[in-house]
Design an enzyme around this catalytic site. Structure first.
Site, PDB file in Angstrom:
ATOM      1  N   LYS A 130       0.803  -1.223   0.000  1.00 31.99           N
ATOM      2  CA  LYS A 130       0.000   0.000   0.000  1.00 31.99           C
ATOM      3  C   LYS A 130       0.837   1.275   0.000  1.00 31.99           C
ATOM      4  CE  LYS A 130      -3.728  -2.185   2.643  1.00 31.99           C
ATOM      5  NZ  LYS A 130      -4.826  -2.485   1.739  1.00 31.99           N
TER       6      LYS A 130
ATOM      7  N   ARG B 262      -7.395  -7.621  -9.509  1.00 26.74           N
ATOM      8  CA  ARG B 262      -8.118  -8.867  -9.766  1.00 26.74           C
ATOM      9  C   ARG B 262      -9.587  -8.553  -9.926  1.00 26.74           C
ATOM     10  NH1 ARG B 262     -10.638  -8.860  -4.711  1.00 26.74           N
ATOM     11  NH2 ARG B 262      -9.282  -8.185  -3.047  1.00 26.74           N
TER      12      ARG B 262
ATOM     13  N   HIS C 146     -13.995  -3.319   8.707  1.00 24.45           N
ATOM     14  CA  HIS C 146     -13.373  -2.978   7.427  1.00 24.45           C
ATOM     15  C   HIS C 146     -13.628  -4.020   6.349  1.00 24.45           C
ATOM     16  CE1 HIS C 146     -11.555   0.124   9.787  1.00 24.45           C
ATOM     17  NE2 HIS C 146     -10.881  -0.732  10.509  1.00 24.45           N
TER      18      HIS C 146
ATOM     19  N   GLU D 133      -2.213   7.109   8.199  1.00 27.59           N
ATOM     20  CA  GLU D 133      -2.902   8.137   7.423  1.00 27.59           C
ATOM     21  C   GLU D 133      -4.052   8.745   8.191  1.00 27.59           C
ATOM     22  OE1 GLU D 133      -3.688   5.893   3.791  1.00 27.59           O
ATOM     23  OE2 GLU D 133      -5.674   5.348   4.489  1.00 27.59           O
TER      24      GLU D 133
HETATM   25  P1  ADP Z   1      -7.822  -3.819   2.740  1.00 28.36           P
HETATM   26  O1  ADP Z   1      -6.632  -4.186   1.921  1.00 28.36           O
HETATM   27  O2  ADP Z   1      -7.872  -4.563   4.019  1.00 28.36           O
HETATM   28  O3  ADP Z   1      -9.086  -3.891   1.933  1.00 28.36           O
HETATM   29  P2  ADP Z   1      -8.111  -0.912   2.614  1.00 28.36           P
HETATM   30  O4  ADP Z   1      -6.983   0.038   2.558  1.00 28.36           O
HETATM   31  O5  ADP Z   1      -8.866  -1.115   1.355  1.00 28.36           O
HETATM   32  O6  ADP Z   1      -7.565  -2.304   3.171  1.00 28.36           O
HETATM   33  O7  ADP Z   1      -9.091  -0.449   3.765  1.00 28.36           O
HETATM   34  C1  ADP Z   1     -10.183  -1.245   4.191  1.00 28.36           C
HETATM   35  C2  ADP Z   1     -11.316  -0.369   4.695  1.00 28.36           C
HETATM   36  O8  ADP Z   1     -10.881   0.481   5.758  1.00 28.36           O
HETATM   37  C3  ADP Z   1     -11.863   0.574   3.664  1.00 28.36           C
HETATM   38  O9  ADP Z   1     -12.851  -0.025   2.870  1.00 28.36           O
HETATM   39  C4  ADP Z   1     -12.410   1.722   4.510  1.00 28.36           C
HETATM   40  O10 ADP Z   1     -13.708   1.425   4.976  1.00 28.36           O
HETATM   41  C5  ADP Z   1     -11.484   1.764   5.691  1.00 28.36           C
HETATM   42  N1  ADP Z   1     -10.457   2.801   5.519  1.00 28.36           N
HETATM   43  C6  ADP Z   1      -9.265   2.651   4.913  1.00 28.36           C
HETATM   44  N2  ADP Z   1      -8.543   3.798   4.924  1.00 28.36           N
HETATM   45  C7  ADP Z   1      -9.300   4.709   5.575  1.00 28.36           C
HETATM   46  C8  ADP Z   1      -9.114   6.078   5.953  1.00 28.36           C
HETATM   47  N3  ADP Z   1      -7.995   6.734   5.678  1.00 28.36           N
HETATM   48  N4  ADP Z   1     -10.115   6.708   6.620  1.00 28.36           N
HETATM   49  C9  ADP Z   1     -11.254   6.043   6.938  1.00 28.36           C
HETATM   50  N5  ADP Z   1     -11.471   4.764   6.635  1.00 28.36           N
HETATM   51  C10 ADP Z   1     -10.516   4.082   5.961  1.00 28.36           C
HETATM   52  P1  ADP Z   2     -11.486  -6.534  -0.482  1.00 30.36           P
HETATM   53  O1  ADP Z   2     -12.485  -6.695   0.611  1.00 30.36           O
HETATM   54  O2  ADP Z   2     -10.081  -6.755  -0.048  1.00 30.36           O
HETATM   55  O3  ADP Z   2     -11.647  -5.314  -1.300  1.00 30.36           O
HETATM   56  P2  ADP Z   2     -13.051  -8.500  -1.909  1.00 30.36           P
HETATM   57  O4  ADP Z   2     -14.245  -7.908  -1.287  1.00 30.36           O
HETATM   58  O5  ADP Z   2     -13.018  -8.664  -3.391  1.00 30.36           O
HETATM   59  O6  ADP Z   2     -11.750  -7.691  -1.524  1.00 30.36           O
HETATM   60  O7  ADP Z   2     -12.765  -9.915  -1.195  1.00 30.36           O
HETATM   61  C1  ADP Z   2     -11.694 -10.771  -1.526  1.00 30.36           C
HETATM   62  C2  ADP Z   2     -11.631 -11.823  -0.437  1.00 30.36           C
HETATM   63  O8  ADP Z   2     -12.512 -12.928  -0.698  1.00 30.36           O
HETATM   64  C3  ADP Z   2     -10.311 -12.504  -0.319  1.00 30.36           C
HETATM   65  O9  ADP Z   2      -9.377 -11.750   0.343  1.00 30.36           O
HETATM   66  C4  ADP Z   2     -10.675 -13.773   0.460  1.00 30.36           C
HETATM   67  O10 ADP Z   2     -10.719 -13.563   1.860  1.00 30.36           O
HETATM   68  C5  ADP Z   2     -12.080 -14.087   0.005  1.00 30.36           C
HETATM   69  N1  ADP Z   2     -12.086 -15.252  -0.901  1.00 30.36           N
HETATM   70  C6  ADP Z   2     -11.085 -15.731  -1.618  1.00 30.36           C
HETATM   71  N2  ADP Z   2     -11.431 -16.785  -2.351  1.00 30.36           N
HETATM   72  C7  ADP Z   2     -12.728 -17.016  -2.082  1.00 30.36           C
HETATM   73  C8  ADP Z   2     -13.691 -17.972  -2.556  1.00 30.36           C
HETATM   74  N3  ADP Z   2     -13.402 -18.883  -3.452  1.00 30.36           N
HETATM   75  N4  ADP Z   2     -14.953 -17.883  -2.096  1.00 30.36           N
HETATM   76  C9  ADP Z   2     -15.281 -16.925  -1.220  1.00 30.36           C
HETATM   77  N5  ADP Z   2     -14.411 -16.001  -0.753  1.00 30.36           N
HETATM   78  C10 ADP Z   2     -13.157 -16.035  -1.162  1.00 30.36           C
HETATM   79 MG    MG Z   3      -9.564  -2.778   0.310  1.00 32.06          MG
END
Ligand code: ADP
Ligand code: ADP
Ligand code: MG
Length: 651
Positions: free
Chosen positions: A116, A297, A235, A200
């Site tokens: 990130k 992806r 989250h 952040e």
């Molecule tokens: P992950 O890889 O676990 O999905 P993200 O960076 O996408 O991590 O953050 C997951 C969630 O955390 C986001 O969907 C949002 O709801 C919250 N989040 C992330 N960054 C911030 C921020 N700077 N301020 C408020 N909420 C945040």
């Molecule tokens: P994010 O929340 O990080 O933005 P997504 O909402 O697209 O991403 O969720 C991806 C997540 O789905 C993966 O990190 C994993 O935990 C879960 N996952 C992976 N493979 C499968 C599967 N075959 N069926 C259901 N969930 C899965």
């Molecule tokens: Mg995310």
């Protein structure tokens, strides 16, 4: 176009990819662990290969074994789905080295967006707004704290290798920083083997708005509009929708432009998602959103985009991987209506959202206008503890948001799952919540409304108890009758209301059941009465699923599990009695009837009062023969559990 595809995934996404591939004329090759040998995606495939035991580390994550199978089976490409190997740059490279196309972006783009901090630095350089904060290399605790103080609280500490909401801590006060940092680092080390974090600004009234991007290998990059995924818990996304409510044409153009720039900055092709965090305090604005991360992806929630654009994103992925140009331009795309997705999980919101596994004794997923169901399990199948416990994605489309939500609501109401517990009731409560309905969205909505969303352990409802207990009684009718006849030759029809349910003449009897693990004695005449009341109370629709010694009773999206204990004739004759002749209330309830007065003579087992609790009546019997003394309550009084009602003095 390819003639074959190996799907390096499982569950609903494997099946979803397989369907499109089949439609396009590709031979579908599945790989599976031992736990999935009988899964629907395996049955659907043209051929399936075992790749190892249940744990993902020994099967779905073993790149070499999957590649071996791909070569042996002559797969021309590999679709990784999401999760597992989908964001593994080495895997993408190994595919290429083996002469098999990886259905995804170039390995370099996966790598560039994988951490990130580096991703933020990179897109920032391309002119994309990023959340203010520190994403440099220094990891010294005192230094990071200084940065947090400068940024201003609240701040968010984030694992740079993070995903799935892990390794993140919100810090509201500077005194809490060090502890939160240590705990984020611990979690990050455990989950990703990398303790590094960034810090952040925690955006106020945060809304998660992400943009679906797509590129081809001819330099075209475009976007397929946005999704709002602000309904989150820890989250993690719970409900996603497209388009984002309150998004104007101008602001959408700004989001789209930033997303396309971010994708171009890494030479992207294939499907990807740029996640933004928007400050929702003044509505969505062109100057109020920031890049969070890119997921390189297909995303779990891609169906909502498919429903509003009419494009099959998996088909586009395969076409792009095969070297074709994107078949559309940005100008060709339009938004049709509104789509909402709910993730139906095998989990128990009422008990801290614990995952719930086991056999799916019943699984009836809804169908209807505007509905799409993506699921990877069927009735009789199992939710195992090895993988994500998602049962299905329920996606509803409609001409407008309200219609889509109404359709999703009806769909949830007709969803039947018996066996593992589910979040159905929670999802329904969420889409009915006034703030969600009014599109007053932010990522804190769920946490602020936990009680209103009904995730506290529910009281066992008397009607549910009645439905389950009567079903047992009906099933055990012959046995009950035999017992009754042997004892006293009476009655002939123990569940008729007029007779009550009496195996012992002059005493009330019933059934002992285990409800959600707690022993309950149910008087069958009271149960019959509760059941008779059901139609009068509006249209509550109960579903009863009977399996072996367990009954599942479903109502309003909540499942209650009831087991029969082998004790058919629980006698309610000693409820509350004790050696001293004190008669106590068996539970917290109301004294609905008092049949005796002070000084009166009673026989042992004589009914002296009735306590009503949970809408069921419980007779209170004299523990011994004697004379009634010191009555403590009048009829109509509320009594605590164990409260002394009266005493019987030995005569
Ligand atoms: P992950 O890889 O676990 O999905 P993200 O960076 O996408 O991590 O953050 C997951 C969630 O955390 C986001 O969907 C949002 O709801 C919250 N989040 C992330 N960054 C911030 C921020 N700077 N301020 C408020 N909420 C945040
Ligand atoms: P994010 O929340 O990080 O933005 P997504 O909402 O697209 O991403 O969720 C991806 C997540 O789905 C993966 O990190 C994993 O935990 C879960 N996952 C992976 N493979 C499968 C599967 N075959 N069926 C259901 N969930 C899965
Ligand atoms: Mg995310």
């Amino acid at each position: 176009m390819f003639r074959s595809v190996l799907i390096a995934n499982r569950g609903e996404i494997a099946l979803r990819v397989a369907r499109t591939a089949r439609r396009m004329g590709l031979r579908v090759i599945a790989v599976h662990s031992d736990a999935d040998a009988k899964a629907p995606f395996v049955a659907f495939a043209d051929e399936a290969h075992r790749i190892g035991p249940a744990p993902a580390r020994e099967s779905y994550l073993v790149a070499e074994r999957i590649l071996e199978v791909a070569k042996r089976a002559g797969a021309e490409c590999i679709h990784p789905g999401y999760g597992f190997l989908s964001e593994n740059a080495e895997f993408a490279e190994s595919c290429a080295a083996a002469g098999i196309a990886f259905v995804g972006p170039p390995a370099s783009a996966i790598r560039a967006m994988g951490l990130k901090d580096a991703a933020k630095a990179l897109v920032e350089k391309a002119g994309v707004p990023v959340v203010p904060g520190y994403h440099g290399e220094m990891q010294d605790a005192a230094f990071l704290k200084e940065k947090a103080d400068q940024i201003g609280y609240p701040v968010l500490i984030k694992a740079i290798a993070g995903g799935g909401g892990k390794g993140m801590r919100r810090v509201d006060r500077h005194v809490d920083f060090e502890e939160a940092l240590a705990s984020a680092q611990r979690e990050a080390t455990n989950a990703f083997g990398d303790p590094r974090v960034l810090v952040e600004k925690y955006v106020t009234a945060p809304r998660h708005v992400e943009v679906q991007v797509f590129g081809d290998r001819h330099g075209n990059v475009m976007h397929f509009f946005e999704r709002d995924c602000s309904m989150q818990r820890r989250h993690q996304k719970v409900i996603e929708e497209a388009p984002a409510p309150g998004m104007s044409r101008e602001v959408r153009a700004a989001f789209g432009k930033a997303a396309v720039e971010a994708a171009k900055a890494v030479g992207y092709y294939g499907a990807g998602t740029i996640e933004f965090i928007a400050d929702g305090s003044q509505g969505l604005r062109a100057d109020g959103f920031y890049f969070m991360e890119m997921n390189t992806r297909l995303q779990v929630e891609h169906p909502v985009t498919e429903m509003i654009t009419g494009f099959d994103l998996v088909e586009l992925q395969l076409r792009v991987a095969a070297g074709e140009r994107l078949p559309v331009t940005q100008e060709d795309l339009a938004i049709h209506g509104h789509a909402v997705e709910a993730r139906l999980y095998a989990e128990e919101p009422e008990r801290g959202f614990l995952p719930s596994t086991g056999k799916l004794h019943a699984l009836r997923l809804p169908s209807g206008e505007g509905l799409r169901i993506d699921s990877g399990v069927t009735e009789g199948g199992e939710v195992t503890p090895f993988y994500d416990p998602m049962i299905a994605k329920i996606i509803a489309h409609g001409p407008d948001r309200q219609t889509a939500l109404d359709r999703l609501g009806l769909a949830l109401e007709s969803t039947i799952v018996a066996g593992p517990k589910t979040n159905t009731r929670f999802l329904k409560a969420l889409i009915d919540h006034p703030d969600f309905r009014a599109a007053k969205l932010d990522t804190g909505l769920i946490d602020r409304n936990l009680a209103a969303l009904g995730i506290l352990a529910p009281e066992i409802d008397p009607e549910t108890l009645a439905v389950g207990a009567l079903a047992f009684a009906a099933r055990e009718k012959e046995r009950l009758e035999a017992v009754a006849t042997a004892r006293s030759g009476w009655p002939s029809d123990p569940w008729s209301k007029s007779h009550g349910f009496a195996l012992h003449p002059g005493r009330e009897t019933g059934l002992r059941v285990l409800v959600e693990g707690e022993t309950r004695d149910v008087r069958l005449d009271a149960a019959a009465e509760a059941a008779i009341d059901i139609p009068k109370k509006g249209h509550r629709s109960f579903t009863l699923v009977e399996t072996g010694d367990t009954n599942f009773i479903l109502v309003d999206g909540l499942q209650t599990e009831m087991r029969m204990v082998d004790a058919l004739d629980v006698a309610f004759d000693d409820s509350g009695g004790d050696a001293g002749g004190n008669v106590k209330s068996p539970m917290h309830g109301k004294l609905v009837a008092l049949f005796v007065v002070e000084g009166e003579r009673v026989e042992k087992g004589q009914r002296v009062a009735i306590v009503e609790a949970m809408k069921m009546e419980h007779p209170v019997l004299a523990p011994r023969a004697g004379r009634i003394e010191s009555i403590a309550f009048e009829a109509g009084a509320q009594m605590g559990q164990g409260a002394r009602i009266l005493s019987v003095a030995e005569a």
